[in-house]
Design a protein around this motif. Structure first.
Motif, mmCIF file in Angstrom:
data_model
loop_
_atom_site.group_PDB
_atom_site.id
_atom_site.type_symbol
_atom_site.label_atom_id
_atom_site.label_comp_id
_atom_site.label_asym_id
_atom_site.label_seq_id
_atom_site.Cartn_x
_atom_site.Cartn_y
_atom_site.Cartn_z
ATOM 1 N N ALA A 109 -11.712 44.268 97.294
ATOM 2 C CA ALA A 109 -12.639 44.465 96.173
ATOM 3 C C ALA A 109 -13.872 43.582 96.289
ATOM 4 N N GLN A 110 -13.754 42.499 97.062
ATOM 5 C CA GLN A 110 -14.888 41.574 97.175
ATOM 6 C C GLN A 110 -16.088 42.203 97.883
ATOM 7 N N LEU A 120 -15.239 49.547 87.068
ATOM 8 C CA LEU A 120 -14.188 48.603 87.438
ATOM 9 C C LEU A 120 -14.095 48.525 88.957
ATOM 10 N N VAL A 121 -14.304 47.349 89.503
ATOM 11 C CA VAL A 121 -14.263 47.204 90.960
ATOM 12 C C VAL A 121 -12.821 47.278 91.449
ATOM 13 N N HIS A 133 -25.201 42.244 90.119
ATOM 14 C CA HIS A 133 -24.172 41.339 90.633
ATOM 15 C C HIS A 133 -24.074 40.147 89.685
ATOM 16 N N GLY A 134 -23.095 39.292 89.949
ATOM 17 C CA GLY A 134 -22.965 38.087 89.132
ATOM 18 C C GLY A 134 -22.234 38.302 87.825
ATOM 19 N N ASN A 135 -21.510 39.413 87.693
ATOM 20 C CA ASN A 135 -20.740 39.676 86.472
ATOM 21 C C ASN A 135 -19.243 39.821 86.754
ATOM 22 N N LYS A 136 -18.904 40.762 87.578
ATOM 23 C CA LYS A 136 -17.502 41.140 87.740
ATOM 24 C C LYS A 136 -16.692 40.131 88.549
ATOM 25 N N PHE A 137 -17.365 39.305 89.343
ATOM 26 C CA PHE A 137 -16.653 38.356 90.184
ATOM 27 C C PHE A 137 -16.816 36.911 89.727
ATOM 28 N N GLU A 138 -17.435 36.699 88.564
ATOM 29 C CA GLU A 138 -17.545 35.341 88.050
ATOM 30 C C GLU A 138 -16.194 34.881 87.489
ATOM 31 N N LEU A 169 -7.988 35.907 91.442
ATOM 32 C CA LEU A 169 -7.814 37.209 90.797
ATOM 33 C C LEU A 169 -8.586 37.330 89.493
ATOM 34 N N ASP A 170 -9.480 36.387 89.214
ATOM 35 C CA ASP A 170 -10.214 36.462 87.947
ATOM 36 C C ASP A 170 -10.965 37.779 87.813
ATOM 37 N N TRP A 171 -11.478 38.331 88.910
ATOM 38 C CA TRP A 171 -12.168 39.623 88.837
ATOM 39 C C TRP A 171 -11.225 40.713 88.320
ATOM 40 N N PHE A 172 -9.955 40.614 88.692
ATOM 41 C CA PHE A 172 -8.995 41.633 88.255
ATOM 42 C C PHE A 172 -8.608 41.432 86.790
ATOM 43 N N TRP A 173 -8.320 40.188 86.418
ATOM 44 C CA TRP A 173 -7.997 39.929 84.998
ATOM 45 C C TRP A 173 -9.181 40.335 84.118
ATOM 46 N N ARG A 174 -10.393 39.999 84.565
ATOM 47 C CA ARG A 174 -11.604 40.303 83.802
ATOM 48 C C ARG A 174 -11.753 41.809 83.608
#
Length: 790
Positions: A710-711, A688-689, A29-34, A561-566
């Protein structure tokens, strides 16, 4: 530009691993949702953290006055321009950069971006020739005749491949403008043989040319707050970064040619016949396409080949580019379109040779009208007076004019594929009026910001044209084959155009699909549409960058939406969510609750075993007094207990019963005895989440649906579980039933009864046969089979 018509070169992808941003790489954790944080540029007075232009936003401007002479016999264009350049930046400029895009057609003046080559298996006789070392000049590219200031004094300049630097005699300070002149000519290339966006197409049956004059004049580069001069070389792929301005252009062409261009015609009274002029005026109030130049007039002009000349004059305000077309082969039709959002009355028009008459006469102008109305609904109201589609056997876009394909068979019939392809490319290229002609992104750096956003709106527009329209880009399931590719064949969307291997999927399909997933699956239509319109409005007639888009979509929607752009834009991981296991449990309503007895001793004083240095120094400091030492009223049992003044037996054991449950009453059992619990274990195999979308089918045939955002992956990006309780037995679970997340492996998306195969199917190896775009390849199309032409 429409990618159906490009021949793609292969480039080595650069920086793929560098784009894979990991804040906590060894954790689940701590990667895709930062947050993207410092990945995006720091906000400033020019571009705010909300994604809007800042109070200090500026952009430069260039006005053009151009005269051009088209020499049909020599296939040469000779021209002269006067440019007035306005420095609205806070910087002083010592030199100017201009683009000489036509140099890309030169064998010696091009950008020099080579691709690898290998031995061919088949080669044509025209293509087989000895390699020239050194490369010989093929005669194409810009020939500069004169570069002077407004009074005629020569200006110093240097040409570097497709870029031209003019050294200014005095510094161009903030708020100042400069006027200078350039005379030039170039040989117009055969666009069909040599490729590229502009040139001529020769029709051997009647001996005429059709000219598309594009990237034809030395154009100002963009000077911006985020890059300075955008003078990256033009390699033929990454398109254009351009400056807004006003244009006056006069084209001297053979007298029997018909000319269409960016902007409005200013002297139709001098260049059209009285009958054509009357029809032009009538078309301005027509509610269906009306021929201004008729099929019969075009056929007659094909044979005339006049040696007389006419000058056509056009003007355009607040545009970033200017293109035109000229041929005696053109039929011309048009009608009026009113844009509801701003009541703008627009002339929707089409020009096409007789070879395209059976398709263009029926569909082209209608598709133009439908496009500008639909894009106005989803972005900003169309602001210009004209929108045109020109049939030129290709696909390319410019302000108010674009070039498309769509020709019938010689008998007038056509296939459904050609019809839908033509409508799709017209929608796509007309749609480019919005992205990037108005929302003016830097195509040279970020192809996806115009091609991807435009392809997304193309999809929405195609679907509003015909509910059964076979769109190839937009639906999530259509991108799966690309997302399945090995990672060494992929690169992030956030990659420069020249370094992309799979250019079509990367710049067009993947960003368009991502936006559709946001609209349909993650944000919902209403919220997405409001945010997208906010971006379009904020950056109309300005120069947006990717961060401006990402930040605006977040800011205008209250969705992080940063998780999606990322994941979707900065990464290359695919979606592959798997149902790993389903555990089923039924309720036990008859068990007697057990009473639990706990044995314990009294708590020790709540003080640290270790005396820290602060406590020690506070005691040693005689200037410090402690409140509870001086106020006896604040001293209680625990104050004394912590100091050993109260004695408690620490060894004595006490017992406590844990009795929190009782049997379910009989009257409630009947409601609960049929409730089953289902724990579903999922794993994120792709990386990809994405939301988890489920369809539950029960034994009685009924269905229920659920979606977890996705969260749900935020605390474990690799594995999650979700438990459901149903009062009827579950037969099966389908993950992503509408194929809306681009999951690359649907074989692990199902739990339950899977029927055994009841039949066999045959398998054969496909023959390797060549295909020619737009050709029937020997097949009879349905129109021919039915004996119809409409």
């Amino acid at each position: 530009m429409n990618l159906k018509y490009l021949i793609f070169s292969l480039f080595i992808p650069l920086g793929i691993s560098a784009q894979d941003i990991q804040n906590n790489p060894k954790s689940n954790h701590g990667n895709k949702f930062e947050q993207l944080g410092t990945v995006l540029p720091t906000p400033n007075v020019y571009r705010t953290a909300s994604g809007a232009p800042g109070q200090g936003y500026w952009q430069n401007r260039a006005d053009y006055d151009i005269t051009a002479f088209l020499d049909e016999d020599k296939r040469n264009l000779k021209a002269s321009e006067t440019i007035t350049y306005f420095n609205n930046s806070p910087d002083d400029l010592e030199y100017l950069w201009l683009q000489l895009d036509e140099n890309e057609q030169s064998s010696v003046k091009n950008a020099g971006y080579q691709s690898e080559s290998t031995l061919p298996k088949v080669v044509t006789s025209d293509g087989l020739k000895a390699t020239d070392l050194p490369e010989k000049d093929n005669g194409y590219g810009v020939n500069l005749e004169k570069v002077t200031d407004a009074s005629g004094r020569p200006l110093k300049y240097i040409v570097n491949k497709t870029m031209m630097r003019i050294d200014l005699p005095t510094v161009l300070k903030k708020g100042e403008k400069i006027t200078f002149k350039i005379d030039w000519n170039y040989n117009i290339p055969d666009r069909i043989k040599m490729g590229g966006r502009g040139g001529y197409e020769f029709f051997p049956e009647d001996g005429n040319d059709l000219y598309t004059i594009t990237q034809w004049f030395p154009r100002m580069c963009v000077y911006s707050d985020f890059k300075g001069w955008q003078n990256n070389q033009f390699t033929g792929r990454g398109e254009f970064a351009l400056v807004f301005g006003n244009y006056k252009v006069a084209m001297n062409v053979p007298a029997d040619h018909i000319v269409a261009a960016t902007g409005t015609g200013k002297n139709y009274e001098q260049v059209l016949t009285s009958a054509q002029l009357a029809r032009w005026k009538q078309a301005q109030n027509a509610n269906e396409p009306l021929e201004i130049v008729t099929l019969d007039e075009a056929k007659k002009a094909e044979k005339s080949k006049s040696k007389e000349r006419k000058i056509w004059k056009f003007e355009a305000e607040n545009v970033r580019d200017f293109a035109w077309t000229s041929s005696r082969k053109f039929i011309w039709d048009g009608m009026k379109v009113t844009i509801p959002e701003n009541n703008n009355e627009v002339m929707a028009m089409s020009l096409y040779p007789k070879e395209a008459y059976g398709l263009y006469r029926k569909f082209s102008t209608r598709a133009v009208a439908h496009t500008i109305k639909t894009y106005s609904e989803f972005s900003i109201p169309y602001p210009y007076p004209v929108a045109q589609s020109i049939e030129a056997a290709n696909g390319m876009e410019y302000p108010m004019i674009c070039f498309n394909y769509g020709r019938t068979e010689k008998d007038g019939t056509y296939s459904e594929g050609i019809k839908n392809g033509m409508i799709g490319v017209i929608i796509h290229e007309v749609g480019h009026n919005f992205f990037p002609m108005i929302i003016n992104s830097d195509e040279r750096q970020w192809s996806w910001m115009d091609e991807g956003l435009n392809t997304f709106l193309e999809y929405l527009t195609e679907q509003k044209w015909d509910n059964k329209f076979p769109s190839r880009r937009g639906p999530a399931y259509e991108i799966v084959d690309y997302m399945k590719l090995p990672k060494d064949q992929l690169e992030p969307i956030m990659t420069n155009s020249e370094n992309i291997v799979q250019f079509g999927p990367n710049a067009y399909s993947k960003p368009a699909t991502g936006l559709n997933i946001l609209r349909e699956t993650i944000m919902g239509r209403e919220l997405f549409d409001k945010a997208f319109k906010t971006y379009s409005k904020r950056w109309a007639f300005k120069h947006p960058e990717p961060a401006d888009f990402f930040r605006t979509m977040n800011d205008a929607s209250a969705e992080n939406l940063d998780w999606f752009w990322r994941g979707w834009f900065y990464g290359i991981d695919p979606v592959d969510i798997s149902i790993d296991k389903v555990t089923v449990a039924s309720p036990d309503l008859d068990s007697a609750p057990k009473t639990r007895e706990v044995t314990y001793t009294v708590e020790k004083p709540l003080q640290s075993d270790f005396e820290d240095i602060s406590k020690i120094r506070n005691r040693e400091d005689k200037t410090i007094t402690f409140y509870t030492d001086t106020d006896k009223g604040s001293q209680d049992f625990y104050w004394r207990y912590n100091r050993g003044q109260e004695k408690v037996d620490m060894k004595k054991e006490y017992k406590m019963k844990m009795d929190h449950f009782e049997n379910v009453p009989q009257k409630e059992k009947s409601k609960l005895e049929k409730v089953y619990a289902y724990q579903i274990d999922f794993s994120n195999k792709g990386g990809l989440v994405m939301p988890i979308i489920l369809e539950f089918t029960f034994e009685d045939g009924s269905k229920l649906n659920d979606k977890s955002s996705a969260q749900i992956w935020r605390k474990n990006e690799q594995k999650v579980s979700k438990t459901y309780y149903f009062d009827k037995k579950l037969k099966s679970i389908q993950l992503d039933p509408m194929r809306e997340t681009a999951d690359i492996d649907t074989s692990n998306n199902f739990w339950g009864e899977v029927p055994e195969p009841t039949s066999k199917f045959q398998v054969f190896k496909q023959k390797q046969e060549g295909a020619v775009r737009g050709a029937a390849n020997g097949k009879i199309n349905p129109m021919q089979a039915a004996g119809k032409k409409n």
